[in-house]
Design an enzyme around this catalytic site. Structure first.
Site, PDB file in Angstrom:
ATOM      1  N   HIS A  98       0.472  16.769  -0.270  1.00 19.84           N
ATOM      2  CA  HIS A  98      -0.077  15.882   0.749  1.00 19.84           C
ATOM      3  C   HIS A  98      -0.385  16.613   2.052  1.00 19.84           C
ATOM      4  O   HIS A  98      -1.174  16.149   2.862  1.00 19.84           O
ATOM      5  CB  HIS A  98       0.890  14.734   1.032  1.00 19.84           C
ATOM      6  CG  HIS A  98       1.256  13.954  -0.196  1.00 19.84           C
ATOM      7  ND1 HIS A  98       0.377  13.107  -0.819  1.00 19.84           N
ATOM      8  CD2 HIS A  98       2.398  13.900  -0.918  1.00 19.84           C
ATOM      9  CE1 HIS A  98       0.967  12.560  -1.874  1.00 19.84           C
ATOM     10  NE2 HIS A  98       2.187  13.033  -1.956  1.00 19.84           N
ATOM     11  N   HIS A 123       4.199  20.481   9.774  1.00 19.48           N
ATOM     12  CA  HIS A 123       3.108  20.283   8.832  1.00 19.48           C
ATOM     13  C   HIS A 123       1.882  19.803   9.602  1.00 19.48           C
ATOM     14  O   HIS A 123       1.961  19.556  10.807  1.00 19.48           O
ATOM     15  CB  HIS A 123       3.511  19.269   7.756  1.00 19.48           C
ATOM     16  CG  HIS A 123       3.914  17.953   8.320  1.00 19.48           C
ATOM     17  ND1 HIS A 123       5.226  17.644   8.636  1.00 19.48           N
ATOM     18  CD2 HIS A 123       3.186  16.865   8.676  1.00 19.48           C
ATOM     19  CE1 HIS A 123       5.269  16.424   9.152  1.00 19.48           C
ATOM     20  NE2 HIS A 123       4.047  15.934   9.188  1.00 19.48           N
ATOM     21  N   HIS A 125      -1.980  17.359   9.753  1.00 19.49           N
ATOM     22  CA  HIS A 125      -2.854  16.285   9.276  1.00 19.49           C
ATOM     23  C   HIS A 125      -4.266  16.570   9.785  1.00 19.49           C
ATOM     24  O   HIS A 125      -4.454  17.013  10.916  1.00 19.49           O
ATOM     25  CB  HIS A 125      -2.391  14.923   9.791  1.00 19.49           C
ATOM     26  CG  HIS A 125      -1.029  14.552   9.315  1.00 19.49           C
ATOM     27  ND1 HIS A 125      -0.803  13.873   8.141  1.00 19.49           N
ATOM     28  CD2 HIS A 125       0.198  14.791   9.844  1.00 19.49           C
ATOM     29  CE1 HIS A 125       0.503  13.703   7.972  1.00 19.49           C
ATOM     30  NE2 HIS A 125       1.131  14.265   8.996  1.00 19.49           N
ATOM     31  N   HIS A 142       2.848  18.287  13.338  1.00 22.69           N
ATOM     32  CA  HIS A 142       4.125  17.617  13.568  1.00 22.69           C
ATOM     33  C   HIS A 142       5.265  18.619  13.400  1.00 22.69           C
ATOM     34  O   HIS A 142       5.418  19.229  12.329  1.00 22.69           O
ATOM     35  CB  HIS A 142       4.308  16.463  12.581  1.00 22.69           C
ATOM     36  CG  HIS A 142       3.346  15.338  12.788  1.00 22.69           C
ATOM     37  ND1 HIS A 142       3.079  14.389  11.823  1.00 22.69           N
ATOM     38  CD2 HIS A 142       2.584  15.019  13.870  1.00 22.69           C
ATOM     39  CE1 HIS A 142       2.184  13.531  12.299  1.00 22.69           C
ATOM     40  NE2 HIS A 142       1.876  13.893  13.535  1.00 22.69           N
ATOM     41  N   THR A 205       5.330   8.812   9.037  1.00 25.22           N
ATOM     42  CA  THR A 205       3.959   8.354   8.807  1.00 25.22           C
ATOM     43  C   THR A 205       3.559   8.431   7.343  1.00 25.22           C
ATOM     44  O   THR A 205       2.380   8.310   7.012  1.00 25.22           O
ATOM     45  CB  THR A 205       2.951   9.165   9.649  1.00 25.22           C
ATOM     46  OG1 THR A 205       2.971  10.530   9.213  1.00 25.22           O
ATOM     47  CG2 THR A 205       3.280   9.071  11.133  1.00 25.22           C
ATOM     48  N   THR A 206       4.515   8.654   6.473  1.00 21.41           N
ATOM     49  CA  THR A 206       4.292   8.617   5.033  1.00 21.41           C
ATOM     50  C   THR A 206       5.423   7.827   4.395  1.00 21.41           C
ATOM     51  O   THR A 206       6.485   7.634   5.013  1.00 21.41           O
ATOM     52  CB  THR A 206       4.270  10.023   4.419  1.00 21.41           C
ATOM     53  OG1 THR A 206       5.537  10.644   4.651  1.00 21.41           O
ATOM     54  CG2 THR A 206       3.176  10.872   5.024  1.00 21.41           C
TER      55      THR A 206
END
Length: 255
Positions: A98, A123, A125, A142, A205-206
């Site tokens: 992801h 990680h 996004h 993040h 957020t996941t």
């Protein structure tokens, strides 16, 4: 400070981290691992609109009232964040299906407002998860931290297209390697020069969208070179959850 690396499984964003992205024994105490076998995604029947329906443990994704990300207010240049990193940190970078997650070696820490926190992982996004006054950015990073109870603080860094940023070279190289590799992260070097920020109470957020996560998002974006953004987007693109209702929460410019 006692390391929490042995007690916290790999995060996505939060979690998963951000994103990817929980705390001790309360609702934010456990951040489950998510890997390529996870059933959720960023589109279609397993996309964000359906995360709360995919598993009982993910119900908060649909029913939670303190969810992340959110649309942040326009920057007002408030006080700067008191943050001191521990310098370059070694760790493993790997694609978890992801995002690409850098997992810090034990002993990595960041001092925020006088409190020493373990740096657990970071990680990205693409594009950004948080918006500012309705506008989203090219990417968002993040930096996931935990205190000695496991309570999470996620530091969010927005990124826009601009000059090449050497502080991100090691992470980008690890993200594009195709297999897990060693990388280096220097939290302080990867932050914007102006450290004015906003903070609010949110969530991962996941999935499982655990609430009780303290978010600190810098108001000024960093710049990344077009080549750096293209390299990240080639690995994962459109891996951002839509903004969530603010509800009765307050976005503050002080911790």
């Amino acid at each position: 400070m006692r390391s929490v690396h042995s007690r916290l499984p790999l995060l996505l964003a939060p979690a998963a981290l951000l994103v990817l992205a929980g705390c001790a024994t309360d609702s934010a105490s456990v951040v489950p691992a998510h890997d390529e076998g996870a059933v959720w995604s960023y589109d279609g029947a397993s996309g964000p609109a359906h995360w709360g329906e995919l598993a009982d443990d993910d119900a908060l994704c649909g029913t939670g009232v303190r969810q992340s990300p959110i649309d942040l207010p326009e920057a007002d240049d408030g006080p700067e964040l008191d943050l001191v990193g521990s310098g370059p940190v070694r760790g493993a970078t790997a694609d978890n299906g992801h995002t690409v997650q850098f997992t810090a070696d034990d002993g990595a820490s960041t001092t925020i407002d006088g409190d020493a926190l373990d740096l657990v992982q970071m990680h990205f996004h693409a594009g950004s998860e948080h918006a500012v006054d309705g506008d989203r950015f090219a990417a968002e990073f993040h930096f996931v931290h935990a205190d000695d109870r496991g309570a999470l603080t996620v530091v969010g860094v927005l990124a826009e297209r601009g000059a090449h940023n050497p502080a991100y070279d090691s992470y980008v190289a690890g993200a594009t390697a195709g297999t897990g590799r060693e990388s280096t992260v220097d939290v302080e070097a990867m932050l914007p020069d102006d450290r004015s920020f906003v903070t609010y109470d949110g969530s991962l957020t996941t999935p499982p969208c655990t609430e009780g996560v303290r978010w600190i998002v810098f108001e000024d974006p960093i710049e990344l070179g077009a080549d750096q953004l293209a390299a990240l987007e080639a690995v994962h693109d459109h891996n951002a959850r839509p903004v969530q209702p603010l509800g009765d929460r307050i976005v503050r410019d002080r911790l």
